[in-house]
Write an enzyme that holds these catalytic residues in place. Structure first.
Site, PDB file in Angstrom:
ATOM      1  N   TYR A   1       0.928  -1.470  -0.175  1.00 41.77           N
ATOM      2  CA  TYR A   1      -0.256   0.161  -0.146  1.00 41.77           C
ATOM      3  C   TYR A   1       0.885   1.889   0.151  1.00 41.77           C
ATOM      4  O   TYR A   1       0.599   2.639  -0.646  1.00 41.77           O
ATOM      5  CB  TYR A   1      -0.706  -0.190   1.412  1.00 41.77           C
ATOM      6  CG  TYR A   1      -2.275  -0.911   1.203  1.00 41.77           C
ATOM      7  CD1 TYR A   1      -2.269  -2.300   0.351  1.00 41.77           C
ATOM      8  CD2 TYR A   1      -3.348  -0.023   1.312  1.00 41.77           C
ATOM      9  CE1 TYR A   1      -3.391  -3.207   0.684  1.00 41.77           C
ATOM     10  CE2 TYR A   1      -4.838  -0.616   1.390  1.00 41.77           C
ATOM     11  CZ  TYR A   1      -4.929  -1.833   0.519  1.00 41.77           C
ATOM     12  OH  TYR A   1      -5.953  -2.903   0.953  1.00 41.77           O
TER      13      TYR A   1
ATOM     14  N   ASP B   1     -12.216  -9.447   4.137  1.00 32.98           N
ATOM     15  CA  ASP B   1     -13.459  -8.913   3.655  1.00 32.98           C
ATOM     16  C   ASP B   1     -14.285 -10.418   3.761  1.00 32.98           C
ATOM     17  O   ASP B   1     -14.913 -10.899   3.961  1.00 32.98           O
ATOM     18  CB  ASP B   1     -13.027  -8.789   2.169  1.00 32.98           C
ATOM     19  CG  ASP B   1     -13.619  -7.237   2.585  1.00 32.98           C
ATOM     20  OD1 ASP B   1     -13.436  -6.172   3.203  1.00 32.98           O
ATOM     21  OD2 ASP B   1     -14.689  -6.219   0.756  1.00 32.98           O
TER      22      ASP B   1
ATOM     23  N   ASP C   1      -6.360  -6.896   3.985  1.00 28.27           N
ATOM     24  CA  ASP C   1      -8.255  -6.630   3.614  1.00 28.27           C
ATOM     25  C   ASP C   1      -8.606  -7.244   2.598  1.00 28.27           C
ATOM     26  O   ASP C   1      -9.452  -8.053   3.081  1.00 28.27           O
ATOM     27  CB  ASP C   1      -6.826  -5.091   2.410  1.00 28.27           C
ATOM     28  CG  ASP C   1      -8.257  -4.540   1.286  1.00 28.27           C
ATOM     29  OD1 ASP C   1      -9.626  -4.254   2.575  1.00 28.27           O
ATOM     30  OD2 ASP C   1      -8.094  -4.744   0.305  1.00 28.27           O
TER      31      ASP C   1
ATOM     32  N   LYS D   1       3.154 -14.739   2.308  1.00 23.73           N
ATOM     33  CA  LYS D   1       4.164 -15.763   1.093  1.00 23.73           C
ATOM     34  C   LYS D   1       4.903 -15.312   0.727  1.00 23.73           C
ATOM     35  O   LYS D   1       6.062 -15.699   0.085  1.00 23.73           O
ATOM     36  CB  LYS D   1       3.099 -14.731  -0.587  1.00 23.73           C
ATOM     37  CG  LYS D   1       1.513 -15.077  -0.442  1.00 23.73           C
ATOM     38  CD  LYS D   1       1.234 -16.294  -0.976  1.00 23.73           C
ATOM     39  CE  LYS D   1       1.705 -16.983  -2.800  1.00 23.73           C
ATOM     40  NZ  LYS D   1       1.002 -18.024  -3.160  1.00 23.73           N
TER      41      LYS D   1
ATOM     42  N   ASP E   1      -2.554 -18.126   0.436  1.00 26.89           N
ATOM     43  CA  ASP E   1      -3.482 -18.140  -0.377  1.00 26.89           C
ATOM     44  C   ASP E   1      -4.222 -19.872   0.390  1.00 26.89           C
ATOM     45  O   ASP E   1      -5.398 -20.078   0.259  1.00 26.89           O
ATOM     46  CB  ASP E   1      -3.473 -19.471  -1.866  1.00 26.89           C
ATOM     47  CG  ASP E   1      -1.344 -19.846  -1.922  1.00 26.89           C
ATOM     48  OD1 ASP E   1      -1.230 -19.648  -0.320  1.00 26.89           O
ATOM     49  OD2 ASP E   1      -1.320 -20.268  -2.426  1.00 26.89           O
TER      50      ASP E   1
END
Ligand code: NAD
Ligand code: IPM
Ligand code: MN
Length: 359
Positions: A141, A253, A249, A192, A225
């Site tokens: 970000y 959600d 983020d 990751k 993942d």
């Protein structure tokens, strides 16, 4: 007790759900004798319209000075044409980075009356109580270099940089470990590391911190993942998840739908305490301005109300009042109060009424 609060309702459903949280705050003040000096400001698209920029210096200064910020949501199609460096979303990004709000706490709790509201099977989500700790002032970000360039052949290239350094990782991981100690004492660190150097450093730093300062906390590591898949498969395996800005983020959600609706998930974004123990903090629903339902008076106000409960807990030290607000929300749901996102017919204001009646 006297506290100062800056209220930034923002755009879309923000100004619809915010008044419901403020009604709850008013009731808490009556019950406790708490005095809150409330100031309001424009933010996001509303601030672009009113002040030319998504976050004015004055609003930022007032956010810095306040004991806490209660934030609604920003953005919407009206501002799609804004230059990228003047878009509404910059308001929340700038508040996080300027106030040093590096730890974004996103609890996903399945309330008993809503077990059937999840799109997942009741036996998968029943009793879920998960805390996602999302790093919120770093990662891709904010990483440099970033930008858009035109290549010699005329093609365009957009680029961003994922980067995490030891202190950035340690301070957010510390928040996760401390939280875990008051819960089930388990942390899952998500990155990751199989693909990204920033993930490899993240994993090493979190493990070293745990070994050094939190040997009593159970730590596991998971690729992002796989974590997304595991959240849908068996979310109750998690207690506290700590992860970077972008993965946090996405995963929050996703986690919101385990609870029944995105309109239910609150968040607290905390900075480091200063010498006097004062900790900068901002509270907001994890959802956005919901342009598809804005203006209809049907948005679910519970994420905003539950964000207020987090504020009472973390910034005003009113644990009992925070619990009372949460209990009132659950009681209203138990009595069948539902906005449209939960399959019901209550308006935003009626849902606010339902909570207040039970508080
Ligand atoms: P969104 O979160 O606004 O909406 C996604 C879906 O969830 C929509 O169908 C919406 O109707 C529903 N929803 C969201 N909140 C709800 C509520 N309280 N009650 C009932 N339903 C609700 O995400 P989006 O549509 O991708 O983004 C819309 C705008 O909001 C964009 O400009 C985005 O950048 C911005 N945004 C802002 C924030 C923030 O201010 N913190 C967070 C996320 C998105
Ligand atoms: C959130 C939002 C923000 C984010 C946007 C609006 C900048 O999606 O708070 O989850 O990506 O952090
Ligand atoms: Mn988001």
């Amino acid at each position: 007790m006297t506290k100062s609060l800056l209220v930034l309702a923002g755009d879309g459903v923000g100004p619809e759900v915010m008044p419901q949280a403020l009604r709850v705050l008013e009731r808490v003040c009556e019950r406790t004798g708490l005095t809150v000096g409330i100031s309001t400001g424009l933010v996001g698209g509303a601030a672009i319209d009113g002040e030319g920029r998504p976050l004015s210096d004055d609003t930022l200064a007032r956010a810095r000075a306040a004991d806490a910020v209660l934030f609604g949501s920003v953005g919407g199609p009206k501002w799609d044409g804004q230059p990228f460096d003047n878009r509404p979303e910059l308001a929340i990004l700038k508040l996080r980075s300027e106030l040093g709000l590096f730890a974004n706490l996103r609890p996903a709790t399945v309330f008993a009356p809503l077990v059937e509201a999840s799109t997942l099977k009741p036996e998968v989500v029943r009793g879920l109580d998960l805390m996602i700790v999302r790093e919120s002032t770093g990662g891709i970000y904010f990483g440099e270099p970033r930008g858009i360039e035109t290549l010699p052949n005329g093609d365009r290239r957009g680029f961003n940089t994922e980067s995490y350094s030891t202190p950035e990782i340690e301070r957010v991981a510390r928040v996760a470990f401390e939280l875990a100690r008051g819960r089930q004492n388990r942390v899952t660190s998500v990155e990751k590391a199989n693909v990204m150097e920033s993930g490899l450093v993240w994993r090493e730093v979190v493990q070293a911190l745990r070994d050094r300062d939190y040997p009593d906390v159970a730590l596991s590591h998971m690729y992002a993942d796989n974590c997304a898949m595991q959240l849908a498969r068996n979310p109750r395996q998690f207690d506290v998840i700590v992860t970077g800005n972008l993965f946090g983020d996405l995963l929050s959600d996703l986690a919101s739908m385990l609870t029944g609706s995105l309109g239910l998930l609150p968040s607290a974004t905390l900075g480091a305490p200063d010498a006097a123990g004062r900790r900068p903090a901002l509270y907001e629903p994890i959802h956005g301005s919901a342009p598809d339902i804005a203006g209809k008076g049907i948005a679910n106000p519970l994420a905003q109300i539950l964000s207020l409960a987090m504020l009472l807990r973390w910034s005003f030290g009113l644990e009992d009042e925070a619990k009372a607000v949460e209990a009132a929300v659950i009681a209203a749901l138990a009595d069948g109060a539902r906005t449209a996102d939960l399959g019901g017919t209550l308006s935003t204001v009626e849902m606010g009424d339902a909570v207040l009646e039970r508080l």
